[in-house]
Motif scaffolding. Structure first.
Motif, PDB file in Angstrom:
ATOM      1  N   ALA A   7       0.846  -1.155   0.040  1.00  0.00           N
ATOM      2  CA  ALA A   7       0.196   0.048  -0.020  1.00  0.00           C
ATOM      3  C   ALA A   7       0.708   1.358   0.018  1.00  0.00           C
ATOM      4  O   ALA A   7       0.571   2.190  -0.691  1.00  0.00           O
ATOM      5  CB  ALA A   7      -0.935   0.140   1.019  1.00  0.00           C
ATOM      6  N   GLU A   8       2.047   1.129   0.816  1.00  0.00           N
ATOM      7  CA  GLU A   8       2.699   2.475   0.774  1.00  0.00           C
ATOM      8  C   GLU A   8       3.537   2.794  -0.703  1.00  0.00           C
ATOM      9  O   GLU A   8       3.830   3.888  -0.624  1.00  0.00           O
ATOM     10  CB  GLU A   8       3.980   1.985   2.004  1.00  0.00           C
ATOM     11  N   ILE A   9       3.780   1.632  -1.350  1.00  0.00           N
ATOM     12  CA  ILE A   9       4.250   2.074  -2.701  1.00  0.00           C
ATOM     13  C   ILE A   9       3.364   1.895  -3.849  1.00  0.00           C
ATOM     14  O   ILE A   9       3.539   2.002  -5.088  1.00  0.00           O
ATOM     15  CB  ILE A   9       5.337   1.038  -3.079  1.00  0.00           C
ATOM     16  N   ASP A  10       1.993   1.877  -3.401  1.00  0.00           N
ATOM     17  CA  ASP A  10       0.742   1.881  -4.321  1.00  0.00           C
ATOM     18  C   ASP A  10       0.815   0.962  -5.250  1.00  0.00           C
ATOM     19  O   ASP A  10       0.719   0.838  -6.443  1.00  0.00           O
ATOM     20  CB  ASP A  10       0.703   3.194  -5.110  1.00  0.00           C
ATOM     21  N   LYS A  11       1.156  -0.270  -4.710  1.00  0.00           N
ATOM     22  CA  LYS A  11       0.998  -1.648  -5.599  1.00  0.00           C
ATOM     23  C   LYS A  11       0.200  -2.821  -5.188  1.00  0.00           C
ATOM     24  O   LYS A  11      -0.364  -2.657  -3.985  1.00  0.00           O
ATOM     25  CB  LYS A  11       2.574  -2.208  -5.559  1.00  0.00           C
ATOM     26  N   GLN A  12      -0.134  -3.695  -5.986  1.00  0.00           N
ATOM     27  CA  GLN A  12      -1.122  -4.487  -5.510  1.00  0.00           C
ATOM     28  C   GLN A  12      -0.504  -6.060  -5.466  1.00  0.00           C
ATOM     29  O   GLN A  12       0.599  -6.264  -5.944  1.00  0.00           O
ATOM     30  CB  GLN A  12      -2.142  -4.719  -6.626  1.00  0.00           C
ATOM     31  N   GLY A  13      -1.031  -6.642  -4.759  1.00  0.00           N
ATOM     32  CA  GLY A  13      -0.748  -8.247  -4.500  1.00  0.00           C
ATOM     33  C   GLY A  13      -0.415  -9.036  -5.773  1.00  0.00           C
ATOM     34  O   GLY A  13       0.560  -9.578  -6.012  1.00  0.00           O
ATOM     35  N   LYS A  14      -1.292  -8.699  -6.724  1.00  0.00           N
ATOM     36  CA  LYS A  14      -1.234  -9.240  -8.239  1.00  0.00           C
ATOM     37  C   LYS A  14       0.173  -9.067  -8.860  1.00  0.00           C
ATOM     38  O   LYS A  14       0.906  -9.529  -9.434  1.00  0.00           O
ATOM     39  CB  LYS A  14      -2.438  -8.845  -9.223  1.00  0.00           C
ATOM     40  N   TRP A  15       0.757  -7.642  -8.531  1.00  0.00           N
ATOM     41  CA  TRP A  15       1.781  -7.131  -9.255  1.00  0.00           C
ATOM     42  C   TRP A  15       3.081  -7.778  -8.399  1.00  0.00           C
ATOM     43  O   TRP A  15       4.009  -8.380  -9.183  1.00  0.00           O
ATOM     44  CB  TRP A  15       2.020  -5.531  -9.024  1.00  0.00           C
ATOM     45  N   LEU A  16       3.077  -7.956  -7.137  1.00  0.00           N
ATOM     46  CA  LEU A  16       4.083  -8.662  -6.401  1.00  0.00           C
ATOM     47  C   LEU A  16       3.881 -10.087  -6.835  1.00  0.00           C
ATOM     48  O   LEU A  16       5.303 -10.672  -6.923  1.00  0.00           O
ATOM     49  CB  LEU A  16       3.808  -8.468  -4.808  1.00  0.00           C
ATOM     50  N   ALA A  17       2.929 -10.916  -7.004  1.00  0.00           N
ATOM     51  CA  ALA A  17       2.932 -12.264  -7.464  1.00  0.00           C
ATOM     52  C   ALA A  17       3.660 -12.269  -8.815  1.00  0.00           C
ATOM     53  O   ALA A  17       4.342 -13.184  -9.102  1.00  0.00           O
ATOM     54  CB  ALA A  17       1.521 -12.448  -7.825  1.00  0.00           C
ATOM     55  N   GLN A  18       3.636 -11.372  -9.914  1.00  0.00           N
ATOM     56  CA  GLN A  18       4.043 -11.341 -10.873  1.00  0.00           C
ATOM     57  C   GLN A  18       5.358 -11.125 -11.075  1.00  0.00           C
ATOM     58  O   GLN A  18       6.441 -11.887 -11.477  1.00  0.00           O
ATOM     59  CB  GLN A  18       3.568 -10.435 -11.881  1.00  0.00           C
ATOM     60  N   GLN A  19       6.102 -10.270  -9.862  1.00  0.00           N
ATOM     61  CA  GLN A  19       7.516 -10.019  -9.641  1.00  0.00           C
ATOM     62  C   GLN A  19       8.246 -11.367  -9.263  1.00  0.00           C
ATOM     63  O   GLN A  19       9.418 -11.702  -9.376  1.00  0.00           O
ATOM     64  CB  GLN A  19       7.699  -8.998  -8.877  1.00  0.00           C
ATOM     65  N   LEU A  20       7.527 -11.846  -8.421  1.00  0.00           N
ATOM     66  CA  LEU A  20       7.973 -13.059  -7.559  1.00  0.00           C
ATOM     67  C   LEU A  20       7.884 -14.512  -8.164  1.00  0.00           C
ATOM     68  O   LEU A  20       8.498 -15.593  -7.930  1.00  0.00           O
ATOM     69  CB  LEU A  20       7.350 -13.412  -6.093  1.00  0.00           C
ATOM     70  N   GLY A  21       6.955 -14.504  -9.413  1.00  0.00           N
ATOM     71  CA  GLY A  21       6.495 -15.802 -10.096  1.00  0.00           C
ATOM     72  C   GLY A  21       5.907 -16.576  -9.275  1.00  0.00           C
ATOM     73  O   GLY A  21       5.985 -17.913  -9.140  1.00  0.00           O
ATOM     74  N   LYS A  22       4.861 -16.250  -8.453  1.00  0.00           N
ATOM     75  CA  LYS A  22       4.189 -16.770  -7.410  1.00  0.00           C
ATOM     76  C   LYS A  22       2.723 -16.426  -8.010  1.00  0.00           C
ATOM     77  O   LYS A  22       2.262 -15.496  -8.820  1.00  0.00           O
ATOM     78  CB  LYS A  22       4.249 -16.428  -6.168  1.00  0.00           C
ATOM     79  N   GLY A  23       1.682 -17.343  -7.435  1.00  0.00           N
ATOM     80  CA  GLY A  23       0.268 -17.340  -7.948  1.00  0.00           C
ATOM     81  C   GLY A  23      -0.380 -15.995  -7.128  1.00  0.00           C
ATOM     82  O   GLY A  23       0.126 -15.887  -5.933  1.00  0.00           O
ATOM     83  N   PRO A  24      -1.191 -15.302  -7.581  1.00  0.00           N
ATOM     84  CA  PRO A  24      -1.950 -14.436  -6.934  1.00  0.00           C
ATOM     85  C   PRO A  24      -2.611 -14.822  -5.589  1.00  0.00           C
ATOM     86  O   PRO A  24      -2.652 -13.993  -4.633  1.00  0.00           O
ATOM     87  CB  PRO A  24      -2.823 -13.765  -7.984  1.00  0.00           C
ATOM     88  N   ALA A  25      -3.246 -15.875  -5.664  1.00  0.00           N
ATOM     89  CA  ALA A  25      -3.814 -16.420  -4.364  1.00  0.00           C
ATOM     90  C   ALA A  25      -2.793 -16.802  -3.301  1.00  0.00           C
ATOM     91  O   ALA A  25      -3.013 -16.161  -2.173  1.00  0.00           O
ATOM     92  CB  ALA A  25      -4.407 -17.710  -4.687  1.00  0.00           C
ATOM     93  N   THR A  26      -1.459 -16.957  -3.499  1.00  0.00           N
ATOM     94  CA  THR A  26      -0.623 -17.241  -2.657  1.00  0.00           C
ATOM     95  C   THR A  26      -0.127 -15.873  -1.908  1.00  0.00           C
ATOM     96  O   THR A  26      -0.099 -15.880  -0.726  1.00  0.00           O
ATOM     97  CB  THR A  26       0.640 -17.755  -3.172  1.00  0.00           C
ATOM     98  N   VAL A  27       0.145 -14.925  -2.844  1.00  0.00           N
ATOM     99  CA  VAL A  27       0.568 -13.679  -2.245  1.00  0.00           C
ATOM    100  C   VAL A  27      -0.617 -13.095  -1.377  1.00  0.00           C
ATOM    101  O   VAL A  27      -0.661 -12.376  -0.385  1.00  0.00           O
ATOM    102  CB  VAL A  27       0.832 -12.502  -3.397  1.00  0.00           C
ATOM    103  N   SER A  28      -2.144 -13.272  -1.931  1.00  0.00           N
ATOM    104  CA  SER A  28      -3.270 -12.723  -1.159  1.00  0.00           C
ATOM    105  C   SER A  28      -3.317 -13.514   0.406  1.00  0.00           C
ATOM    106  O   SER A  28      -3.429 -12.740   1.337  1.00  0.00           O
ATOM    107  CB  SER A  28      -4.323 -13.322  -2.028  1.00  0.00           C
TER     108      SER A  28
END
Length: 68
Positions: free
Chosen positions: A14-35
């Protein structure tokens, strides 16, 4: 069952105005896992926390809640 907040992933995103979906893509993980990480339902392993800190350009300590 009470969920204990052990990480601050959601807050840091939230502090860098990014979503979990973005982080999932960066890490090569599923969005459900990051959620699940963001809601503290499950916790990422240490290797993933290190990668996450590098991607977010923060110290890994900023991702972890001090429980003392």
């Amino acid at each position: 069952m009470k969920i204990v907040k052990l990480n601050r992933i959601k807050t840091m995103l939230a502090e860098i105005d990014k979503q979990g979906k973005w982080l999932a893509q960066q890490l090569g993980k599923g969005p459900a896992t990051v959620s699940k990480w963001c809601t503290n339902a499950i916790q990422p392993d240490l290797k993933t926390l290190v990668e996450m800190a590098e991607i977010l350009n923060i110290n890994i300590r900023e991702l972890i809640v001090n429980t003392k």
